[in-house]
Write a protein that holds these residues in place. Structure first.
Motif, PDB file in Angstrom:
ATOM      1  N   LEU A 250       3.164   2.066  -3.602  1.00 49.12           N
ATOM      2  CA  LEU A 250       1.800   1.567  -3.474  1.00 49.12           C
ATOM      3  C   LEU A 250       0.952   2.585  -2.736  1.00 49.12           C
ATOM      4  CD1 LEU A 250       1.062   0.091  -0.372  1.00 49.12           C
ATOM      5  CD2 LEU A 250       3.213  -0.928  -1.089  1.00 49.12           C
ATOM      6  N   SER A 251      -0.335   2.483  -2.928  1.00 48.25           N
ATOM      7  CA  SER A 251      -1.263   3.384  -2.264  1.00 48.25           C
ATOM      8  C   SER A 251      -1.726   2.749  -0.957  1.00 48.25           C
ATOM      9  CB  SER A 251      -2.471   3.672  -3.157  1.00 48.25           C
ATOM     10  OG  SER A 251      -3.467   4.332  -2.405  1.00 48.25           O
ATOM     11  N   HIS A 252      -1.314   3.336   0.148  1.00 45.51           N
ATOM     12  CA  HIS A 252      -1.724   2.844   1.464  1.00 45.51           C
ATOM     13  C   HIS A 252      -3.240   2.977   1.611  1.00 45.51           C
ATOM     14  CE1 HIS A 252      -2.076   2.838   5.905  1.00 45.51           C
ATOM     15  NE2 HIS A 252      -1.113   1.951   5.806  1.00 45.51           N
ATOM     16  N   LYS A 253      -3.769   4.115   1.176  1.00 48.52           N
ATOM     17  CA  LYS A 253      -5.211   4.363   1.294  1.00 48.52           C
ATOM     18  C   LYS A 253      -6.015   3.333   0.506  1.00 48.52           C
ATOM     19  CE  LYS A 253      -8.770   7.824   0.483  1.00 48.52           C
ATOM     20  NZ  LYS A 253      -9.081   9.108  -0.125  1.00 48.52           N
ATOM     21  N   LYS A 254      -5.566   3.037  -0.703  1.00 49.22           N
ATOM     22  CA  LYS A 254      -6.290   2.073  -1.527  1.00 49.22           C
ATOM     23  C   LYS A 254      -6.333   0.709  -0.832  1.00 49.22           C
ATOM     24  CE  LYS A 254      -5.951   2.395  -5.991  1.00 49.22           C
ATOM     25  NZ  LYS A 254      -5.491   2.353  -7.379  1.00 49.22           N
ATOM     26  N   HIS A 255      -5.214   0.311  -0.237  1.00 45.04           N
ATOM     27  CA  HIS A 255      -5.165  -0.987   0.435  1.00 45.04           C
ATOM     28  C   HIS A 255      -6.030  -1.007   1.701  1.00 45.04           C
ATOM     29  CE1 HIS A 255      -1.797  -1.793  -2.258  1.00 45.04           C
ATOM     30  NE2 HIS A 255      -1.938  -3.065  -1.950  1.00 45.04           N
ATOM     31  N   THR A 256      -5.964   0.057   2.493  1.00 43.98           N
ATOM     32  CA  THR A 256      -6.673   0.053   3.776  1.00 43.98           C
ATOM     33  C   THR A 256      -8.136   0.462   3.663  1.00 43.98           C
ATOM     34  OG1 THR A 256      -5.903   2.295   4.256  1.00 43.98           O
ATOM     35  CG2 THR A 256      -4.594   0.462   5.132  1.00 43.98           C
ATOM     36  N   VAL A 257      -8.421   1.478   2.853  1.00 48.82           N
ATOM     37  CA  VAL A 257      -9.788   1.991   2.766  1.00 48.82           C
ATOM     38  C   VAL A 257     -10.587   1.268   1.680  1.00 48.82           C
ATOM     39  CG1 VAL A 257     -11.206   4.041   2.334  1.00 48.82           C
ATOM     40  CG2 VAL A 257      -9.108   4.242   3.671  1.00 48.82           C
TER      41      VAL A 257
END
Length: 138
Positions: free
Chosen positions: A50-57
């Protein structure tokens, strides 16, 4: 008197520098996260990326929505806190009391969020097919 002020300012500057470096290090996370465990080798499904950046940002999901440290029944995790491996608390083999086994913890956390968004009529990630999240094993 002048030396005391310079000493005090220098001390404050050092504390601020070390604190900011610690916060930056704690939030320095790889964009792509791969959820896998040696305990899952026997399972047929592969790891989940999963994309951490997509989830958080992009989705603005708070750290404590995924990461948790419970004290007195409340999640006290704060942004910048060190992140433990899930397996440090969640046993890969069996649930223990209220602490779900590792695979169930992952599924409850991820699917619970995605299905909640779907139920609310909001855009979400996969909720139906295993292979939408799990890579094929090689």
């Amino acid at each position: 008197m002048g030396k005391k002020i310079y000493f005090l300012l220098g001390t404050i500057l050092c504390i601020a520098l070390f604190t900011s470096v610690g916060i930056l290090k704690a939030t320095d996370v790889s964009d792509e996260i791969c959820i896998k465990s040696d305990a899952f080798k026997a399972y047929k499904k592969g790891a989940v990326k999963l994309s951490h950046k997509k989830h958080t940002v992009d989705y603005k999901i708070a750290c404590a929505d995924c990461h948790h440290v419970y004290k007195d029944g409340k999640n006290v995790f704060k942004e910048g806190d060190p992140v433990q491996k899930c397996s440090e608390c969640h046993d890969p083999i069996q649930s223990k009391g209220k602490v779900k086994k590792l695979m169930l913890a992952y599924h409850k956390n991820c699917q619970g969020c995605h299905k909640g968004l779907e139920k609310a009529g909001k855009a979400t990630g996969p909720t139906k097919k295993c292979n939408d999240c799990h890579q094929k094993k090689k």
